[in-house]
Design a protein around this motif. Structure first.
Motif, mmCIF file in Angstrom:
data_model
loop_
_atom_site.group_PDB
_atom_site.id
_atom_site.type_symbol
_atom_site.label_atom_id
_atom_site.label_comp_id
_atom_site.label_asym_id
_atom_site.label_seq_id
_atom_site.Cartn_x
_atom_site.Cartn_y
_atom_site.Cartn_z
ATOM 1 N N ASP A 292 0.831 -1.213 -0.176
ATOM 2 C CA ASP A 292 -0.218 -0.191 0.029
ATOM 3 C C ASP A 292 0.894 1.092 0.123
ATOM 4 N N LYS A 293 0.902 2.189 -1.149
ATOM 5 C CA LYS A 293 1.368 3.071 -1.050
ATOM 6 C C LYS A 293 1.275 4.680 -0.752
ATOM 7 N N SER A 294 0.287 4.371 -0.071
ATOM 8 C CA SER A 294 -0.808 5.671 0.490
ATOM 9 C C SER A 294 0.240 5.806 1.908
ATOM 10 N N ILE B 39 5.848 -7.196 4.837
ATOM 11 C CA ILE B 39 4.872 -5.381 4.473
ATOM 12 C C ILE B 39 5.771 -5.428 3.536
ATOM 13 N N ASN B 40 5.681 -4.511 2.667
ATOM 14 C CA ASN B 40 6.146 -4.035 1.754
ATOM 15 C C ASN B 40 6.925 -2.580 2.338
ATOM 16 N N ASP B 41 8.094 -2.067 2.042
ATOM 17 C CA ASP B 41 8.730 -1.196 2.329
ATOM 18 C C ASP B 41 8.457 -0.347 3.876
ATOM 19 N N ASP B 42 7.438 -0.890 4.595
ATOM 20 C CA ASP B 42 7.477 -0.552 5.864
ATOM 21 C C ASP B 42 8.310 -1.450 6.762
ATOM 22 N N LEU C 195 12.369 -5.138 0.643
ATOM 23 C CA LEU C 195 12.320 -3.653 0.694
ATOM 24 C C LEU C 195 13.598 -3.219 -0.903
ATOM 25 N N GLY C 196 13.111 -2.113 -1.133
ATOM 26 C CA GLY C 196 13.314 -2.088 -2.716
ATOM 27 C C GLY C 196 14.764 -1.325 -2.084
ATOM 28 N N GLN C 197 15.545 -0.750 -3.472
ATOM 29 C CA GLN C 197 16.930 -0.267 -3.071
ATOM 30 C C GLN C 197 16.626 1.118 -2.840
ATOM 31 N N THR C 198 15.800 1.821 -2.701
ATOM 32 C CA THR C 198 14.951 2.882 -1.623
ATOM 33 C C THR C 198 14.647 3.002 -0.813
ATOM 34 N N ASP C 199 14.812 2.036 -0.181
ATOM 35 C CA ASP C 199 14.352 1.357 1.077
ATOM 36 C C ASP C 199 14.785 1.289 1.881
ATOM 37 N N GLY C 200 16.344 1.641 2.242
ATOM 38 C CA GLY C 200 16.975 1.651 3.369
ATOM 39 C C GLY C 200 18.048 0.515 3.410
HETATM 40 MG MG LIG Z 1 9.433 -0.173 -2.010
#
Ligand SMILES: [Mg+2]
Ligand SMILES: Cc1ncc(COP(=O)(O)OP(=O)(O)O)c(N)n1
Ligand SMILES: Cc1nc(C(=O)O)sc1CCOP(=O)(O)O
Length: 207
Positions: free
Chosen positions: A38-40, A66-69, A82-87
């Motif tokens: 959820d990108k919100s 969980i994506n990103d968080d 985690l993506g390459q810009t997610d830490g």
């Molecule tokens: Mg990401």
């Protein structure tokens, strides 16, 4: 736990008004990993939905990611992607502990996967393999990359991007362990079709 099979990823727009019924239909058909994406920035909704997914996943013995968080993942005691810009990955491994599932986006680059493996990733994700309406514009990957990844890495390999029942078989034939799918699963007309698609994705791993 073996990371092999269907990796279902939620999409807030696609699943608006049918979020839990469609996710449950997918779990009914068999899901190895379920990612809450959820990108919100609506944190209250994100917590509410993630908690509901955690309860559903517990019932179906599916692992929630969980994506990103990473903080939300730590709060719910589940995995994270985690993506390459997610830490950086290493501190998140320290935060979540050795047993947590942590995935890493490696785009079309084997070197990123090698780095992710060193930092403690549980699986590496390459993509996109086909055109994706969910996330357009990411770099495209070849089947040869999968061959190289299977030869050199000792981690489960995930493929993502525009995957459907019509195009997934060659990915599995080239060693993919996890098929990560949004639209090709949840773009179905009804819950019965979601369940059918989930079962059919899993059948590809038995061929
Ligand atoms: Mg990401
Ligand atoms: C399984 C899986 N692979 C890749 C991604 C993409 O992650 P990222 O590059 O961080 O992009 P966003 O999804 O955060 O927009 C993923 N989420 N899951
Ligand atoms: C979240 C995401 N990441 C991608 C990448 O290439 O890194 S493609 C993608 C979206 C996948 O959705 P669908 O199955 O509908 O194409």
């Amino acid at each position: 736990m073996k990371l092999r099979g269907l990796y279902a990823i939620t999409d807030s727009t696609l699943l608006a008004g049918k979020f839990l019924s469609y996710v449950e239909a997918a779990l009914e058909g068999g899901v190895t990993l379920l990612q809450y994406r959820d990108k919100s920035s609506d944190e209250a909704r994100r917590l509410r939905e993630a908690e509901a997914l955690r309860d559903l996943c517990e019932r179906y013995k599916t692992q929630l990611i969980i994506n990103d968080d990473a903080e939300l993942a730590a709060r719910l005691n589940v995995g994270v992607h985690l993506g390459q810009t997610d830490g950086p990955l290493s501190p998140i491994r320290a935060l979540l502990g050795s047993k947590a599932i942590i995935g890493s986006t490696c785009h079309d680059q084997l070197a990123l996967a090698g780095q992710a493996a060193k930092e403690g990733a549980s699986y590496v994700a390459f993509g996109r393999f086909f055109n994706s309406s969910t996330k357009p514009g990411t770099p495209s990957c070849s089947l040869e990359l999968l061959d190289d990844a299977k030869r050199t890495l000792h981690l489960p390999v995930c493929a993502i991007g525009g995957i459907t029942l019509d195009n997934a078989a060659p990915l599995v034939a080239h060693g993919v362990d996890l098929l990560a799918v949004v639209h090709g699963l949840f773009g179905a007309e009804n819950t019965a079709e979601v369940t059918r698609r989930a079962r059919a994705f899993n059948e590809l791993f038995k061929a």
